[in-house]
Design a protein around this motif. Structure first.
Motif, PDB file in Angstrom:
ATOM      1  N   LEU A 118       0.832  -1.199   0.000  1.00  0.00           N
ATOM      2  CA  LEU A 118       0.000   0.000   0.000  1.00  0.00           C
ATOM      3  C   LEU A 118       0.871   1.254   0.000  1.00  0.00           C
ATOM      4  O   LEU A 118       1.879   1.313   0.693  1.00  0.00           O
ATOM      5  CB  LEU A 118      -0.861  -0.016   1.273  1.00  0.00           C
ATOM      6  CG  LEU A 118      -2.298   0.416   1.151  1.00  0.00           C
ATOM      7  CD1 LEU A 118      -3.017  -0.509   0.207  1.00  0.00           C
ATOM      8  CD2 LEU A 118      -2.951   0.376   2.517  1.00  0.00           C
ATOM      9  N   ASN A 119       0.443   2.269  -0.784  1.00  0.00           N
ATOM     10  CA  ASN A 119       1.164   3.543  -0.771  1.00  0.00           C
ATOM     11  C   ASN A 119       1.069   4.207   0.589  1.00  0.00           C
ATOM     12  O   ASN A 119       2.009   4.834   1.054  1.00  0.00           O
ATOM     13  CB  ASN A 119       0.565   4.491  -1.804  1.00  0.00           C
ATOM     14  CG  ASN A 119       1.163   4.259  -3.159  1.00  0.00           C
ATOM     15  OD1 ASN A 119       2.303   3.820  -3.253  1.00  0.00           O
ATOM     16  ND2 ASN A 119       0.410   4.526  -4.190  1.00  0.00           N
ATOM     17  N   ALA A 120      -0.103   4.114   1.194  1.00  0.00           N
ATOM     18  CA  ALA A 120      -0.320   4.782   2.478  1.00  0.00           C
ATOM     19  C   ALA A 120      -0.243   3.759   3.611  1.00  0.00           C
ATOM     20  O   ALA A 120      -1.045   3.769   4.535  1.00  0.00           O
ATOM     21  CB  ALA A 120      -1.669   5.493   2.472  1.00  0.00           C
ATOM     22  N   LEU A 123      -0.152   4.979   7.290  1.00  0.00           N
ATOM     23  CA  LEU A 123      -1.448   5.502   7.744  1.00  0.00           C
ATOM     24  C   LEU A 123      -2.399   4.357   8.066  1.00  0.00           C
ATOM     25  O   LEU A 123      -3.132   4.397   9.056  1.00  0.00           O
ATOM     26  CB  LEU A 123      -2.078   6.345   6.645  1.00  0.00           C
ATOM     27  CG  LEU A 123      -1.825   7.828   6.634  1.00  0.00           C
ATOM     28  CD1 LEU A 123      -2.563   8.446   5.478  1.00  0.00           C
ATOM     29  CD2 LEU A 123      -2.300   8.444   7.934  1.00  0.00           C
ATOM     30  N   TYR A 124      -2.363   3.329   7.218  1.00  0.00           N
ATOM     31  CA  TYR A 124      -3.223   2.165   7.416  1.00  0.00           C
ATOM     32  C   TYR A 124      -2.931   1.516   8.762  1.00  0.00           C
ATOM     33  O   TYR A 124      -3.842   1.208   9.531  1.00  0.00           O
ATOM     34  CB  TYR A 124      -2.986   1.192   6.264  1.00  0.00           C
ATOM     35  CG  TYR A 124      -3.679  -0.139   6.393  1.00  0.00           C
ATOM     36  CD1 TYR A 124      -4.997  -0.290   6.007  1.00  0.00           C
ATOM     37  CD2 TYR A 124      -3.000  -1.240   6.894  1.00  0.00           C
ATOM     38  CE1 TYR A 124      -5.626  -1.516   6.122  1.00  0.00           C
ATOM     39  CE2 TYR A 124      -3.614  -2.458   7.011  1.00  0.00           C
ATOM     40  CZ  TYR A 124      -4.932  -2.600   6.621  1.00  0.00           C
ATOM     41  OH  TYR A 124      -5.542  -3.805   6.746  1.00  0.00           O
ATOM     42  N   LEU A 126      -1.517   2.922  11.360  1.00  0.00           N
ATOM     43  CA  LEU A 126      -1.911   3.838  12.436  1.00  0.00           C
ATOM     44  C   LEU A 126      -3.425   3.775  12.647  1.00  0.00           C
ATOM     45  O   LEU A 126      -3.907   3.744  13.786  1.00  0.00           O
ATOM     46  CB  LEU A 126      -1.470   5.255  12.062  1.00  0.00           C
ATOM     47  CG  LEU A 126      -1.388   6.257  13.189  1.00  0.00           C
ATOM     48  CD1 LEU A 126      -0.423   5.783  14.249  1.00  0.00           C
ATOM     49  CD2 LEU A 126      -0.938   7.609  12.655  1.00  0.00           C
ATOM     50  N   ALA A 127      -4.182   3.726  11.532  1.00  0.00           N
ATOM     51  CA  ALA A 127      -5.646   3.677  11.642  1.00  0.00           C
ATOM     52  C   ALA A 127      -6.072   2.387  12.335  1.00  0.00           C
ATOM     53  O   ALA A 127      -6.937   2.393  13.211  1.00  0.00           O
ATOM     54  CB  ALA A 127      -6.287   3.777  10.260  1.00  0.00           C
ATOM     55  N   SER A 130      -5.363   2.227  15.967  1.00  0.00           N
ATOM     56  CA  SER A 130      -6.183   3.139  16.765  1.00  0.00           C
ATOM     57  C   SER A 130      -7.586   2.583  16.999  1.00  0.00           C
ATOM     58  O   SER A 130      -8.255   3.003  17.933  1.00  0.00           O
ATOM     59  CB  SER A 130      -6.267   4.509  16.098  1.00  0.00           C
ATOM     60  OG  SER A 130      -7.085   4.436  14.970  1.00  0.00           O
ATOM     61  N   ILE A 131      -8.054   1.640  16.156  1.00  0.00           N
ATOM     62  CA  ILE A 131      -9.409   1.130  16.409  1.00  0.00           C
ATOM     63  C   ILE A 131      -9.394  -0.079  17.339  1.00  0.00           C
ATOM     64  O   ILE A 131     -10.454  -0.579  17.714  1.00  0.00           O
ATOM     65  CB  ILE A 131     -10.181   0.803  15.113  1.00  0.00           C
ATOM     66  CG1 ILE A 131      -9.420  -0.194  14.272  1.00  0.00           C
ATOM     67  CG2 ILE A 131     -10.472   2.037  14.324  1.00  0.00           C
ATOM     68  CD1 ILE A 131     -10.153  -0.555  13.012  1.00  0.00           C
ATOM     69  N   GLU A 163      -1.968   7.822  21.642  1.00  0.00           N
ATOM     70  CA  GLU A 163      -2.043   7.719  20.197  1.00  0.00           C
ATOM     71  C   GLU A 163      -1.501   8.975  19.534  1.00  0.00           C
ATOM     72  O   GLU A 163      -0.897   8.897  18.458  1.00  0.00           O
ATOM     73  CB  GLU A 163      -3.499   7.540  19.818  1.00  0.00           C
ATOM     74  CG  GLU A 163      -3.672   6.905  18.483  1.00  0.00           C
ATOM     75  CD  GLU A 163      -5.127   6.667  18.269  1.00  0.00           C
ATOM     76  OE1 GLU A 163      -5.581   5.618  18.717  1.00  0.00           O
ATOM     77  OE2 GLU A 163      -5.786   7.547  17.726  1.00  0.00           O
ATOM     78  N   LEU A 180       5.102   7.107   2.756  1.00  0.00           N
ATOM     79  CA  LEU A 180       4.221   6.415   3.699  1.00  0.00           C
ATOM     80  C   LEU A 180       4.254   4.911   3.473  1.00  0.00           C
ATOM     81  O   LEU A 180       3.662   4.154   4.212  1.00  0.00           O
ATOM     82  CB  LEU A 180       2.779   6.900   3.513  1.00  0.00           C
ATOM     83  CG  LEU A 180       2.390   8.214   4.171  1.00  0.00           C
ATOM     84  CD1 LEU A 180       1.025   8.646   3.688  1.00  0.00           C
ATOM     85  CD2 LEU A 180       2.372   8.077   5.669  1.00  0.00           C
TER      86      LEU A 180
END
Lengths: 350, 199
Positions: A118-120, A123-124, A126-127, A130-131, A163, A180
């Protein structure tokens, strides 16, 4: 062998869903085995640190202990409190385990060895980390019990605080790597300096803060106020038994392994060899490879166990103070420093 | 129906269902959890529209942080629904009028007249190496620099105002100064005295 490779390629073209499923199994099955033996390692290590022997009855040297534990938990009765919200009560453990496993989808184990590039990717990750808190909060609320509820409240406040520090530490990494994509982040750490070219050195404060925030995010000692067995019995999972409890347990350890592996990836050069590439290129086991990643992750994982054996639990207000008044200001200042280092092309970023 | 269409309708159905549940469930915690589900579904639709940065940030910010705080507050509330519903009939005409006005406004802005493939052709599919995080960042920090900074300043003012409104000094709170605690030496706290053994 030849026919296997042809079959694999045929799968990729015609039944890509099946191919991805096989890849998922190849990642998750060893991970679950790691989780099982991580619990064994924890009990053994903490035992030695406290001058005890630890589990040594089941199988030779206690090696079958985690299997025995798993079997025991599987056959125990699942007790659901009368006034609990049944659906949420049973969903909560899955919400803890699910993100901990899903995060591995973008994790590069070696050059090109990744399920989804994945490019991001950062972020993935981190997301998803966080859930993971939803499992704890929902468990605490759905149990309809005071202790569980207190644990959930403590956990929510703690995870939101840490977080932010964790996110800022990752911002430093992405400024330093300029990407990223997790694979790109590892490749950005490759240099002739070997171990000294990795990000742990220029990003040292962020490295420490990321790892400590990781310990706090996974609710591990000394940040385990959500469980706090001396204050609120077992916190959010006080009402759980049998398999739902086991799933919480799996989630916690899978999260620990994830944080260890991510620390290895983002700050300790992932699959890169600690020796300069020109010395060891192609030399058996000394060159870059997946085994370095496992070694580094195991090194980081050891700290989780060491912390638990060493530190007393933080008091709630001290946790908040550390998160908001110490970590977040340090990360903000260090992001500025990293920015300056990148713009003026300091040694690591030339 | 292509696979993409199927996925779109699946997520859209989940989104509408979750959004309806948010406003109809009696238990505020259930409502908050359905709102989380609604965020997930809309993130799925954004992913389908190749806006992966927005989709992931929606999960990260709204699900990972905002809704956690929401739940934190909602779980501690003891909402008495009877008193909330007491004035329902009295407020009904005003509420209905407001809802109607808003529905008309929404229809005017995002009604079917403004959309459709003839008004807005489908964007060309990008190669998988296309990075929309980078695109978004470069636009945000060049073309929309001032708007972005103004938004940041407004948020900062909001933070300061919220803290200023809620912070109060209470004289009876006991407070420890951690730096003083760390600096304590053994000699400050402990005194070893020699005592003769008693007979």
């Amino acid at each position: 062998m030849e026919s296997l490779i042809t079959l694999w390629e045929w799968l990729g073209q015609n039944l890509i869903v099946l191919q991805i499923l096989i890849k998922i199994v190849v990642i998750v099955a060893p991970l679950m085995l790691c989780v099982a033996y991580f619990t064994y390692a924890e009990r053994k290590l903490i035992g030695y640190m406290q001058v005890r022997i630890g589990p040594n009855r089941v199988g030779p040297k206690g090696w079958l202990q985690p299997i025995a534990d798993a079997v025991k938990l599987m056959f125990k009765e699942i007790v659901i409190p009368t006034k609990a919200n049944k659906v949420l009560f049973l969903i909560a453990p899955l919400l803890t385990l699910g993100p901990a496993l899903a995060a591995w989808a973008v994790f590069p184990f070696s050059e090109g060895l990744v399920l989804a590039d994945l490019n991001a990717g950062l972020l993935y990750i981190l997301a998803l980390t966080s859930i993971g808190v939803y499992g704890v909060i929902i468990a605490g609320w759905a149990s309809n019990s005071k202790y569980a509820f207190l644990g959930a409240m403590r956990s929510a406040a703690q995870i939101v605080a840490y977080e932010i520090a964790m996110g800022f530490a990752l911002v430093g990494v992405l400024v330093a790597a300029g990407s990223l994509n997790l694979g790109e982040i590892v490749r950005a750490q490759q240099s002739e300096a070997g171990i000294f070219g990795w990000f742990w050195l220029p990003l040292f404060p962020l490295f420490l803060i990321y790892f400590i925030s990781g310990v706090a995010e996974t609710n591990r000692a000394p940040f385990d106020v959500a469980e706090g067995e001396s204050e609120i019995v077992a916190g959010f999972h006080v009402e759980y038994s049998g398999m739902p409890f086991a799933v919480f347990f799996l989630g916690e350890y899978a999260n620990m392994i994830l944080i260890s592996a991510l620390t290895a990836l983002l700050f300790l050069g992932g699959w890169l060899s600690p020796l300069p590439a020109s010395w060891v290129d192609g030399v058996f086991l000394l060159g870059d490879g997946i085994h370095w990643l496992f070694l580094k992750a195991a090194f980081a994982g050891f700290f989780f166990l060491w912390f638990r054996a060493t530190f007393p639990r933080y008091r709630y207000d001290q946790i908040m103070r550390l998160g908001w008044k110490v970590f977040i200001p340090i990360t903000i200042v260090w992001i500025l420093v990293v920015g300056i280092m990148v713009v003026y092309r300091f040694a690591w970023f030339s | 129906m292509t696979f993409e269409k199927f996925v779109f309708y699946l997520f859209a159905a989940i989104l509408v269902y979750a959004a309806t549940m948010v406003i109809t469930r009696r238990n505020p915690v259930h409502s908050a959890l359905f709102l989380v589900l609604a965020f997930f579904a809309s993130a799925g639709i954004w992913l389908l529209a190749e806006a992966e940065f927005l989709a992931i940030v929606l999960i990260l910010v709204y699900v990972g942080a905002v809704m956690v705080l929401f739940l934190f507050v909602v779980m501690m509330l003891d909402i008495d629904l009877a008193t909330l519903r007491a004035g329902f009939i009295n407020y009904m005409p005003v509420g209905a009028l407001m809802a109607l006005v808003m529905a008309i406004e929404i229809f005017l802005v995002v009604g079917p007249g403004n959309f459709g493939l003839d008004k807005m052709p489908a964007p060309a599919a990008r190669p998988s190496s296309y990075n929309n995080t980078e695109e978004l960042g470069s636009v945000l920090y060049t073309v929309y620099m001032y708007q972005f900074e103004v938004a940041a300043v407004i948020l900062l003012v909001g933070i300061i105002a919220a803290i200023g409104l809620t912070m109060r000094k209470r004289p009876e709170t006991k407070y420890q100064n951690p730096s003083l605690q760390v600096r304590v030496k053994k000699a400050d706290r402990l005194r070893v005295i020699k005592m003769d053994a008693e007979d």
